[in-house]
Scaffold this motif. Structure first.
Motif, PDB file in Angstrom:
ATOM      1  N   TYR A 233       0.688  -1.048   0.076  1.00 12.23           N
ATOM      2  CA  TYR A 233      -0.088  -0.147   0.099  1.00 12.23           C
ATOM      3  C   TYR A 233       0.622   1.232  -0.067  1.00 12.23           C
ATOM      4  O   TYR A 233       1.998   1.272   0.771  1.00 12.23           O
ATOM      5  CB  TYR A 233      -0.916   0.047   1.305  1.00 12.23           C
ATOM      6  N   ASP A 238      -4.012   0.855  -3.089  1.00 13.71           N
ATOM      7  CA  ASP A 238      -3.393  -0.504  -3.211  1.00 13.71           C
ATOM      8  C   ASP A 238      -2.669  -0.847  -4.427  1.00 13.71           C
ATOM      9  O   ASP A 238      -3.271  -0.726  -5.482  1.00 13.71           O
ATOM     10  CB  ASP A 238      -4.760  -1.578  -2.937  1.00 13.71           C
ATOM     11  N   CYS A 241      -4.165  -4.000  -5.997  1.00 13.96           N
ATOM     12  CA  CYS A 241      -5.817  -4.355  -5.815  1.00 13.96           C
ATOM     13  C   CYS A 241      -5.989  -5.681  -6.463  1.00 13.96           C
ATOM     14  O   CYS A 241      -5.942  -5.488  -7.937  1.00 13.96           O
ATOM     15  CB  CYS A 241      -6.262  -2.979  -6.019  1.00 13.96           C
ATOM     16  N   SER A 242      -6.981  -6.174  -5.914  1.00 19.87           N
ATOM     17  CA  SER A 242      -7.598  -7.530  -6.579  1.00 19.87           C
ATOM     18  C   SER A 242      -8.922  -7.013  -6.856  1.00 19.87           C
ATOM     19  O   SER A 242      -9.745  -7.421  -5.802  1.00 19.87           O
ATOM     20  CB  SER A 242      -7.188  -8.754  -5.701  1.00 19.87           C
ATOM     21  N   VAL A 246     -12.323  -7.721  -3.773  1.00 25.88           N
ATOM     22  CA  VAL A 246     -13.119  -6.589  -3.689  1.00 25.88           C
ATOM     23  C   VAL A 246     -14.732  -6.634  -4.110  1.00 25.88           C
ATOM     24  O   VAL A 246     -15.488  -6.524  -3.620  1.00 25.88           O
ATOM     25  CB  VAL A 246     -12.478  -5.109  -4.345  1.00 25.88           C
ATOM     26  N   THR A 277      -4.301  -8.203 -10.642  1.00 23.07           N
ATOM     27  CA  THR A 277      -4.169  -7.156  -9.747  1.00 23.07           C
ATOM     28  C   THR A 277      -3.491  -5.969 -10.240  1.00 23.07           C
ATOM     29  O   THR A 277      -2.771  -6.009 -11.464  1.00 23.07           O
ATOM     30  CB  THR A 277      -2.960  -7.417  -8.645  1.00 23.07           C
ATOM     31  N   TYR A 280      -4.844   0.492  -7.447  1.00 20.59           N
ATOM     32  CA  TYR A 280      -5.912   1.445  -7.734  1.00 20.59           C
ATOM     33  C   TYR A 280      -6.426   1.449  -6.165  1.00 20.59           C
ATOM     34  O   TYR A 280      -5.911   0.985  -5.250  1.00 20.59           O
ATOM     35  CB  TYR A 280      -7.069   0.489  -8.325  1.00 20.59           C
ATOM     36  N   PRO A 282      -9.278   0.577  -3.778  1.00 21.57           N
ATOM     37  CA  PRO A 282     -10.297  -0.417  -3.416  1.00 21.57           C
ATOM     38  C   PRO A 282     -11.652   0.269  -3.028  1.00 21.57           C
ATOM     39  O   PRO A 282     -12.829  -0.578  -3.417  1.00 21.57           O
ATOM     40  CB  PRO A 282      -9.783  -1.254  -2.314  1.00 21.57           C
TER      41      PRO A 282
END
Length: 445
Positions: A233, A238, A241-242, A246, A277, A280, A282
Protein backbone atom coordinates in the motif's frame (compact mmCIF):
# COMPACT_ATOMS: atom_id res chain seq x y z
CA UNK A 1 -14.52 33.73 23.82
CA UNK A 2 -11.69 35.70 22.28
CA UNK A 3 -9.06 34.85 19.70
CA UNK A 4 -5.58 36.35 19.48
CA UNK A 5 -4.23 36.70 15.95
CA UNK A 6 -1.42 38.75 14.40
CA UNK A 7 -2.54 42.13 13.08
CA UNK A 8 -0.12 41.68 10.20
CA UNK A 9 -1.94 38.47 9.22
CA UNK A 10 -5.32 40.17 9.40
CA UNK A 11 -4.23 43.03 7.20
CA UNK A 12 -2.50 40.81 4.67
CA UNK A 13 -5.17 38.12 4.58
CA UNK A 14 -7.11 39.17 1.47
CA UNK A 15 -3.98 40.04 -0.49
CA UNK A 16 -3.04 36.40 -0.92
CA UNK A 17 -6.32 35.82 -2.72
CA UNK A 18 -7.17 39.06 -4.48
CA UNK A 19 -4.12 41.24 -4.94
CA UNK A 20 -5.46 44.82 -4.80
CA UNK A 21 -4.20 46.71 -1.75
CA UNK A 22 -7.39 48.80 -1.61
CA UNK A 23 -9.37 45.65 -0.81
CA UNK A 24 -7.00 44.93 2.06
CA UNK A 25 -7.46 48.46 3.36
CA UNK A 26 -11.24 48.25 3.03
CA UNK A 27 -11.37 45.00 4.97
CA UNK A 28 -9.13 46.42 7.68
CA UNK A 29 -11.43 49.41 8.04
CA UNK A 30 -14.47 47.15 8.08
CA UNK A 31 -13.12 45.30 11.10
CA UNK A 32 -11.80 48.47 12.73
CA UNK A 33 -8.36 47.11 13.36
CA UNK A 34 -6.30 49.65 11.46
CA UNK A 35 -6.14 52.30 14.16
CA UNK A 36 -6.01 51.99 17.91
CA UNK A 37 -8.94 54.33 18.45
CA UNK A 38 -11.09 52.24 16.12
CA UNK A 39 -10.10 49.11 18.00
CA UNK A 40 -11.41 50.62 21.21
CA UNK A 41 -14.70 51.55 19.54
CA UNK A 42 -15.21 47.93 18.55
CA UNK A 43 -14.24 46.47 21.91
CA UNK A 44 -10.94 45.14 20.62
CA UNK A 45 -7.80 45.20 22.66
CA UNK A 46 -4.18 44.85 21.79
CA UNK A 47 -2.56 41.60 22.84
CA UNK A 48 0.92 42.97 22.24
CA UNK A 49 2.88 44.81 19.62
CA UNK A 50 2.05 42.36 16.83
CA UNK A 51 -1.30 40.88 17.90
CA UNK A 52 -4.90 41.92 18.32
CA UNK A 53 -7.60 40.13 20.33
CA UNK A 54 -11.09 39.87 18.84
CA UNK A 55 -14.20 37.91 19.72
CA UNK A 56 -14.81 34.46 18.27
CA UNK A 57 -17.89 35.79 16.48
CA UNK A 58 -15.91 38.58 14.84
CA UNK A 59 -13.12 36.16 13.95
CA UNK A 60 -15.57 33.85 12.18
CA UNK A 61 -17.06 36.83 10.34
CA UNK A 62 -13.59 37.59 9.05
CA UNK A 63 -13.10 33.98 7.98
CA UNK A 64 -16.46 33.96 6.17
CA UNK A 65 -15.33 37.00 4.21
CA UNK A 66 -12.13 35.12 3.45
CA UNK A 67 -14.15 32.11 2.20
CA UNK A 68 -15.63 34.26 -0.56
CA UNK A 69 -12.13 35.22 -1.67
CA UNK A 70 -10.74 31.69 -1.43
CA UNK A 71 -13.55 30.29 -3.56
CA UNK A 72 -11.95 32.04 -6.54
CA UNK A 73 -8.51 30.52 -5.97
CA UNK A 74 -7.33 27.89 -8.42
CA UNK A 75 -7.37 24.42 -6.90
CA UNK A 76 -4.24 22.28 -7.03
CA UNK A 77 -4.23 19.14 -9.16
CA UNK A 78 -2.46 16.13 -7.69
CA UNK A 79 -1.03 13.30 -9.78
CA UNK A 80 -1.11 9.65 -8.78
CA UNK A 81 2.60 9.51 -9.58
CA UNK A 82 3.28 12.24 -7.01
CA UNK A 83 1.10 10.49 -4.43
CA UNK A 84 3.05 7.26 -4.95
CA UNK A 85 6.45 8.90 -4.67
CA UNK A 86 5.46 11.02 -1.70
CA UNK A 87 3.92 8.15 0.25
CA UNK A 88 6.25 5.30 -0.65
CA UNK A 89 8.23 5.47 2.60
CA UNK A 90 6.30 7.93 4.77
CA UNK A 91 8.07 9.63 7.66
CA UNK A 92 6.99 12.24 10.16
CA UNK A 93 8.62 14.90 7.98
CA UNK A 94 6.70 13.90 4.82
CA UNK A 95 3.54 13.56 6.90
CA UNK A 96 3.86 17.14 8.12
CA UNK A 97 4.49 18.31 4.54
CA UNK A 98 1.29 16.55 3.48
CA UNK A 99 -0.57 18.12 6.41
CA UNK A 100 0.66 21.59 5.43
CA UNK A 101 -0.60 21.01 1.88
CA UNK A 102 -4.06 19.92 3.08
CA UNK A 103 -4.24 22.84 5.49
CA UNK A 104 -3.78 25.19 2.53
CA UNK A 105 -5.71 23.25 -0.11
CA UNK A 106 -8.83 21.95 1.62
CA UNK A 107 -10.19 25.38 2.66
CA UNK A 108 -10.10 26.40 -1.01
CA UNK A 109 -12.06 23.32 -2.02
CA UNK A 110 -14.53 23.66 0.85
CA UNK A 111 -15.12 27.32 -0.03
CA UNK A 112 -15.84 26.48 -3.68
CA UNK A 113 -18.30 23.74 -2.70
CA UNK A 114 -20.13 26.03 -0.27
CA UNK A 115 -20.38 28.91 -2.73
CA UNK A 116 -21.55 26.62 -5.52
CA UNK A 117 -24.97 26.25 -3.89
CA UNK A 118 -24.97 29.68 -2.25
CA UNK A 119 -24.72 31.40 -5.65
CA UNK A 120 -27.00 28.98 -7.49
CA UNK A 121 -30.31 30.16 -8.99
CA UNK A 122 -33.02 30.73 -6.40
CA UNK A 123 -35.10 27.72 -7.46
CA UNK A 124 -32.26 25.38 -6.45
CA UNK A 125 -31.95 26.76 -2.93
CA UNK A 126 -33.95 24.13 -1.09
CA UNK A 127 -33.29 23.49 2.58
CA UNK A 128 -31.15 20.34 2.00
CA UNK A 129 -28.84 22.26 -0.35
CA UNK A 130 -28.55 25.06 2.20
CA UNK A 131 -27.54 22.50 4.81
CA UNK A 132 -24.80 21.22 2.51
CA UNK A 133 -23.45 24.74 2.01
CA UNK A 134 -23.44 25.26 5.79
CA UNK A 135 -21.57 21.97 6.28
CA UNK A 136 -18.77 23.00 3.96
CA UNK A 137 -18.55 26.46 5.51
CA UNK A 138 -18.18 24.85 8.94
CA UNK A 139 -15.42 22.59 7.60
CA UNK A 140 -13.74 25.69 6.17
CA UNK A 141 -13.94 27.46 9.54
CA UNK A 142 -12.51 24.43 11.34
CA UNK A 143 -9.36 24.44 9.22
CA UNK A 144 -8.86 28.20 9.03
CA UNK A 145 -9.22 28.47 12.80
CA UNK A 146 -6.18 26.27 13.43
CA UNK A 147 -2.53 27.11 12.89
CA UNK A 148 -0.60 25.48 10.10
CA UNK A 149 0.53 22.04 11.30
CA UNK A 150 4.27 21.93 11.93
CA UNK A 151 4.65 19.29 14.64
CA UNK A 152 3.47 15.75 15.32
CA UNK A 153 0.85 17.05 17.76
CA UNK A 154 -0.57 19.62 15.34
CA UNK A 155 -0.63 17.02 12.55
CA UNK A 156 -2.57 14.70 14.87
CA UNK A 157 -4.99 17.55 15.53
CA UNK A 158 -5.47 18.01 11.79
CA UNK A 159 -6.23 14.29 11.39
CA UNK A 160 -8.84 14.55 14.13
CA UNK A 161 -10.49 17.42 12.26
CA UNK A 162 -10.37 15.50 8.97
CA UNK A 163 -12.02 12.47 10.56
CA UNK A 164 -14.78 14.70 11.90
CA UNK A 165 -15.21 16.21 8.45
CA UNK A 166 -15.46 12.75 6.91
CA UNK A 167 -18.27 11.84 9.31
CA UNK A 168 -20.05 15.16 8.79
CA UNK A 169 -19.81 15.11 5.00
CA UNK A 170 -20.98 11.50 4.80
CA UNK A 171 -24.48 12.99 4.90
CA UNK A 172 -23.96 15.01 1.72
CA UNK A 173 -25.20 12.38 -0.76
CA UNK A 174 -28.41 11.85 1.21
CA UNK A 175 -29.01 15.58 1.44
CA UNK A 176 -28.38 16.00 -2.29
CA UNK A 177 -30.84 13.22 -2.98
CA UNK A 178 -33.38 14.82 -0.67
CA UNK A 179 -32.94 18.19 -2.38
CA UNK A 180 -33.36 16.70 -5.86
CA UNK A 181 -36.42 14.73 -4.78
CA UNK A 182 -37.95 17.85 -3.24
CA UNK A 183 -37.46 19.75 -6.49
CA UNK A 184 -38.90 16.91 -8.56
CA UNK A 185 -41.89 16.07 -6.35
CA UNK A 186 -42.93 19.46 -4.98
CA UNK A 187 -42.00 21.73 -7.87
CA UNK A 188 -41.18 19.89 -11.06
CA UNK A 189 -38.30 20.74 -13.39
CA UNK A 190 -38.18 21.91 -16.97
CA UNK A 191 -35.78 20.16 -19.32
CA UNK A 192 -33.46 23.14 -19.20
CA UNK A 193 -33.47 23.23 -15.40
CA UNK A 194 -32.91 19.49 -15.18
CA UNK A 195 -29.87 19.75 -17.47
CA UNK A 196 -28.48 22.60 -15.39
CA UNK A 197 -29.01 20.63 -12.17
CA UNK A 198 -27.36 17.53 -13.65
CA UNK A 199 -24.26 19.50 -14.69
CA UNK A 200 -24.04 21.15 -11.27
CA UNK A 201 -24.23 17.80 -9.49
CA UNK A 202 -21.68 16.20 -11.83
CA UNK A 203 -19.26 19.04 -11.12
CA UNK A 204 -19.94 19.04 -7.38
CA UNK A 205 -19.63 15.27 -6.94
CA UNK A 206 -16.50 14.93 -9.09
CA UNK A 207 -14.80 17.58 -6.98
CA UNK A 208 -16.03 15.81 -3.85
CA UNK A 209 -14.37 12.57 -5.02
CA UNK A 210 -11.08 14.41 -5.54
CA UNK A 211 -11.22 15.93 -2.08
CA UNK A 212 -12.01 12.58 -0.49
CA UNK A 213 -9.04 10.97 -2.29
CA UNK A 214 -6.42 13.39 -0.97
CA UNK A 215 -8.00 13.37 2.50
CA UNK A 216 -8.13 9.56 2.68
CA UNK A 217 -4.57 9.41 1.39
CA UNK A 218 -3.25 11.58 4.21
CA UNK A 219 -5.20 9.72 6.90
CA UNK A 220 -3.88 6.40 5.57
CA UNK A 221 -0.30 7.75 5.53
CA UNK A 222 -0.77 8.93 9.10
CA UNK A 223 -1.85 5.44 10.16
CA UNK A 224 1.14 3.95 8.32
CA UNK A 225 3.58 6.22 10.15
CA UNK A 226 1.96 5.53 13.53
CA UNK A 227 1.28 1.80 13.12
CA UNK A 228 3.85 0.78 10.52
CA UNK A 229 3.61 0.53 6.74
CA UNK A 230 1.19 -1.95 5.22
CA UNK A 231 2.82 -4.11 2.60
CA UNK A 232 1.69 -3.28 -0.92
CA UNK A 233 0.00 0.00 0.00
CA UNK A 234 0.91 3.63 -0.54
CA UNK A 235 -1.55 5.31 1.76
CA UNK A 236 -5.03 4.39 0.53
CA UNK A 237 -3.68 3.25 -2.86
CA UNK A 238 -3.39 -0.53 -3.11
CA UNK A 239 -0.53 -1.30 -5.50
CA UNK A 240 -1.85 -4.84 -5.99
CA UNK A 241 -5.57 -4.28 -5.77
CA UNK A 242 -7.50 -7.46 -6.61
CA UNK A 243 -10.83 -6.60 -8.26
CA UNK A 244 -11.95 -10.21 -7.73
CA UNK A 245 -11.54 -9.93 -3.96
CA UNK A 246 -13.12 -6.48 -3.77
CA UNK A 247 -16.12 -7.45 -5.91
CA UNK A 248 -16.62 -10.73 -4.08
CA UNK A 249 -16.85 -8.77 -0.84
CA UNK A 250 -19.26 -6.29 -2.47
CA UNK A 251 -21.45 -9.14 -3.75
CA UNK A 252 -21.63 -10.73 -0.30
CA UNK A 253 -22.67 -7.39 1.19
CA UNK A 254 -25.39 -6.86 -1.41
CA UNK A 255 -26.60 -10.45 -1.11
CA UNK A 256 -27.14 -9.93 2.62
CA UNK A 257 -29.02 -6.69 1.92
CA UNK A 258 -31.18 -8.38 -0.70
CA UNK A 259 -32.14 -11.28 1.56
CA UNK A 260 -32.95 -8.88 4.39
CA UNK A 261 -35.11 -6.59 2.26
CA UNK A 262 -36.69 -8.92 -0.30
CA UNK A 263 -36.72 -12.22 1.56
CA UNK A 264 -34.59 -14.00 -1.01
CA UNK A 265 -31.55 -13.39 -3.18
CA UNK A 266 -29.85 -14.72 -6.30
CA UNK A 267 -26.46 -16.32 -6.03
CA UNK A 268 -23.40 -14.79 -7.63
CA UNK A 269 -20.39 -16.03 -9.56
CA UNK A 270 -17.06 -14.21 -9.89
CA UNK A 271 -15.03 -15.52 -12.81
CA UNK A 272 -12.58 -14.57 -15.53
CA UNK A 273 -9.04 -13.40 -14.78
CA UNK A 274 -9.25 -13.80 -11.01
CA UNK A 275 -5.52 -13.32 -10.47
CA UNK A 276 -5.42 -9.82 -12.00
CA UNK A 277 -4.03 -7.12 -9.70
CA UNK A 278 -3.30 -3.48 -10.45
CA UNK A 279 -2.72 -0.17 -8.63
CA UNK A 280 -6.07 1.31 -7.64
CA UNK A 281 -8.20 2.57 -4.77
CA UNK A 282 -10.24 -0.43 -3.51
CA UNK A 283 -12.92 1.82 -2.02
CA UNK A 284 -13.81 3.12 -5.50
CA UNK A 285 -14.18 -0.37 -6.96
CA UNK A 286 -16.24 -1.45 -3.96
CA UNK A 287 -18.63 1.48 -4.34
CA UNK A 288 -19.12 0.90 -8.07
CA UNK A 289 -19.56 -2.83 -7.53
CA UNK A 290 -22.13 -2.40 -4.76
CA UNK A 291 -24.26 0.02 -6.77
CA UNK A 292 -24.27 -2.15 -9.90
CA UNK A 293 -24.88 -5.34 -7.95
CA UNK A 294 -27.77 -3.80 -6.00
CA UNK A 295 -29.50 -3.05 -9.29
CA UNK A 296 -28.81 -6.54 -10.62
CA UNK A 297 -29.88 -8.41 -7.48
CA UNK A 298 -33.11 -6.44 -7.11
CA UNK A 299 -34.03 -6.73 -10.81
CA UNK A 300 -33.30 -10.47 -10.80
CA UNK A 301 -35.56 -11.13 -7.80
CA UNK A 302 -38.38 -8.96 -9.17
CA UNK A 303 -38.19 -10.52 -12.65
CA UNK A 304 -38.13 -14.02 -11.16
CA UNK A 305 -41.58 -13.45 -9.66
CA UNK A 306 -42.97 -13.94 -13.17
CA UNK A 307 -41.92 -17.59 -12.91
CA UNK A 308 -42.89 -18.31 -9.30
CA UNK A 309 -45.49 -20.88 -10.40
CA UNK A 310 -42.87 -22.86 -12.28
CA UNK A 311 -41.68 -25.57 -9.90
CA UNK A 312 -38.50 -26.12 -11.88
CA UNK A 313 -37.50 -22.46 -11.99
CA UNK A 314 -34.41 -21.36 -10.09
CA UNK A 315 -33.37 -17.75 -9.60
CA UNK A 316 -30.40 -17.26 -11.94
CA UNK A 317 -27.03 -16.16 -10.60
CA UNK A 318 -25.62 -12.69 -11.13
CA UNK A 319 -22.30 -12.97 -12.95
CA UNK A 320 -19.20 -10.86 -12.32
CA UNK A 321 -16.55 -11.30 -15.03
CA UNK A 322 -13.06 -9.76 -14.82
CA UNK A 323 -10.74 -9.43 -17.79
CA UNK A 324 -7.37 -7.93 -18.71
CA UNK A 325 -5.32 -9.11 -21.67
CA UNK A 326 -1.90 -7.91 -20.47
CA UNK A 327 -0.10 -5.98 -17.75
CA UNK A 328 -0.44 -2.76 -19.74
CA UNK A 329 -4.12 -3.04 -20.58
CA UNK A 330 -7.01 -1.51 -18.69
CA UNK A 331 -8.90 -3.80 -16.34
CA UNK A 332 -12.43 -4.59 -17.49
CA UNK A 333 -15.33 -5.75 -15.35
CA UNK A 334 -18.70 -7.00 -16.54
CA UNK A 335 -21.65 -7.46 -14.18
CA UNK A 336 -24.43 -9.37 -15.92
CA UNK A 337 -27.89 -10.35 -14.73
CA UNK A 338 -31.07 -11.94 -16.05
CA UNK A 339 -33.39 -9.42 -14.47
CA UNK A 340 -35.50 -8.60 -17.51
CA UNK A 341 -33.41 -5.75 -18.88
CA UNK A 342 -34.16 -2.06 -19.23
CA UNK A 343 -36.62 -0.81 -21.87
CA UNK A 344 -34.70 0.99 -24.62
CA UNK A 345 -36.66 4.23 -24.15
CA UNK A 346 -35.55 4.35 -20.49
CA UNK A 347 -31.90 3.46 -20.99
CA UNK A 348 -30.70 7.08 -21.03
CA UNK A 349 -32.84 8.02 -18.04
CA UNK A 350 -30.87 5.78 -15.67
CA UNK A 351 -27.95 8.26 -15.77
CA UNK A 352 -30.10 11.13 -14.50
CA UNK A 353 -30.02 12.17 -10.86
CA UNK A 354 -33.76 12.78 -11.12
CA UNK A 355 -34.43 9.16 -12.12
CA UNK A 356 -35.21 6.71 -9.35
CA UNK A 357 -36.33 3.11 -8.96
CA UNK A 358 -37.94 3.88 -5.61
CA UNK A 359 -41.71 3.73 -5.43
CA UNK A 360 -44.02 6.74 -5.37
CA UNK A 361 -44.47 6.54 -1.60
CA UNK A 362 -40.70 6.72 -1.07
CA UNK A 363 -40.54 9.72 -3.39
CA UNK A 364 -43.30 11.53 -1.53
CA UNK A 365 -41.69 10.78 1.82
CA UNK A 366 -38.45 12.41 0.74
CA UNK A 367 -37.26 13.11 4.27
CA UNK A 368 -33.62 12.45 5.09
CA UNK A 369 -34.39 9.49 7.35
CA UNK A 370 -36.36 7.66 4.67
CA UNK A 371 -33.71 7.27 2.01
CA UNK A 372 -30.84 6.71 4.41
CA UNK A 373 -32.46 3.49 5.58
CA UNK A 374 -29.73 0.91 6.01
CA UNK A 375 -29.57 -1.74 3.31
CA UNK A 376 -32.00 -0.15 0.87
CA UNK A 377 -31.69 -1.63 -2.63
CA UNK A 378 -33.81 0.88 -4.54
CA UNK A 379 -32.10 4.22 -4.12
CA UNK A 380 -33.03 7.79 -4.96
CA UNK A 381 -31.26 8.17 -8.29
CA UNK A 382 -27.59 8.69 -7.40
CA UNK A 383 -26.17 5.16 -7.64
CA UNK A 384 -25.51 4.89 -11.38
CA UNK A 385 -24.51 8.49 -12.19
CA UNK A 386 -22.19 8.60 -9.17
CA UNK A 387 -20.71 5.22 -10.10
CA UNK A 388 -19.98 6.57 -13.56
CA UNK A 389 -18.19 9.54 -11.99
CA UNK A 390 -16.09 7.19 -9.85
CA UNK A 391 -15.21 5.08 -12.89
CA UNK A 392 -14.39 8.12 -15.01
CA UNK A 393 -12.45 9.96 -12.33
CA UNK A 394 -9.16 8.35 -13.34
CA UNK A 395 -10.03 8.02 -17.02
CA UNK A 396 -12.16 4.86 -16.93
CA UNK A 397 -15.68 4.27 -18.21
CA UNK A 398 -19.00 2.78 -17.17
CA UNK A 399 -21.55 1.74 -19.78
CA UNK A 400 -24.76 -0.28 -19.79
CA UNK A 401 -26.10 -2.74 -22.32
CA UNK A 402 -29.58 -4.22 -22.11
CA UNK A 403 -31.45 -7.01 -23.85
CA UNK A 404 -35.16 -6.33 -23.35
CA UNK A 405 -36.92 -9.18 -21.58
CA UNK A 406 -33.64 -10.92 -20.75
CA UNK A 407 -31.25 -8.86 -18.66
CA UNK A 408 -28.67 -6.11 -18.32
CA UNK A 409 -24.89 -6.03 -18.51
CA UNK A 410 -22.78 -3.25 -17.00
CA UNK A 411 -19.28 -2.76 -18.40
CA UNK A 412 -16.63 -1.03 -16.29
CA UNK A 413 -13.19 -0.14 -17.62
CA UNK A 414 -10.57 1.00 -15.11
CA UNK A 415 -7.08 2.34 -15.78
CA UNK A 416 -4.03 0.99 -14.04
CA UNK A 417 -2.90 3.86 -11.82
CA UNK A 418 0.82 4.02 -12.30
CA UNK A 419 1.47 7.02 -14.51
CA UNK A 420 0.78 10.72 -14.26
CA UNK A 421 -3.01 10.63 -14.02
CA UNK A 422 -4.32 13.85 -12.57
CA UNK A 423 -7.01 14.02 -9.94
CA UNK A 424 -9.67 15.81 -11.95
CA UNK A 425 -10.33 19.46 -11.33
CA UNK A 426 -12.84 21.77 -12.94
CA UNK A 427 -11.47 25.04 -14.24
CA UNK A 428 -14.58 27.13 -13.81
CA UNK A 429 -15.12 29.09 -10.62
CA UNK A 430 -18.30 30.06 -8.89
CA UNK A 431 -18.72 33.65 -10.20
CA UNK A 432 -19.08 32.36 -13.77
CA UNK A 433 -21.11 29.25 -13.04
CA UNK A 434 -24.57 30.76 -13.07
CA UNK A 435 -24.47 33.88 -15.21
CA UNK A 436 -25.56 32.08 -18.39
CA UNK A 437 -28.77 30.62 -17.02
CA UNK A 438 -31.98 32.30 -15.92
CA UNK A 439 -34.68 29.94 -14.63
CA UNK A 440 -38.02 30.30 -16.34
CA UNK A 441 -39.97 29.63 -13.16
CA UNK A 442 -38.01 30.90 -10.15
CA UNK A 443 -38.53 28.78 -7.07
CA UNK A 444 -38.11 30.79 -3.90
CA UNK A 445 -37.11 28.76 -0.86
Amino acid sequence: MVVGIPTRSLRALPVAFTGPSRLRTALCRWYRIKRKSEMKDEGLKSGGKDTVTISRKRFEELLLAEATQMASVRQTSVSIELMRKFGKNPTLNTLIQSAEFLHRELPVRYAVRAKEFELAPSWIKTEPFKQISDMYIQCFLDLRSMDEPSTADSEERLCEILRNHKARLALVISLLSEGVTELRVKRGLTQREETFLHDLLDRFLSARIGTSVITAQHLALHDDVVNGNREGYVGALDLKCSPAEVLRDAAQTVQFMCEKEMGTSPGFVVKGHLDVTFPYFPAHIHYIGCELLKNSFRATVEHSKLFENDADFKIPDVEVVIGSSSQNEDVCIMIRDRGGGIPSHKLEDVWKYTHTTAGERAQEMYGYQNHRREGILAGMGFGLPLSRLYAGFFGGQLELGSLAGIGTAAYVRLKRLGGVEQIRQYEDRFPSLYNTFTPLNPFEG
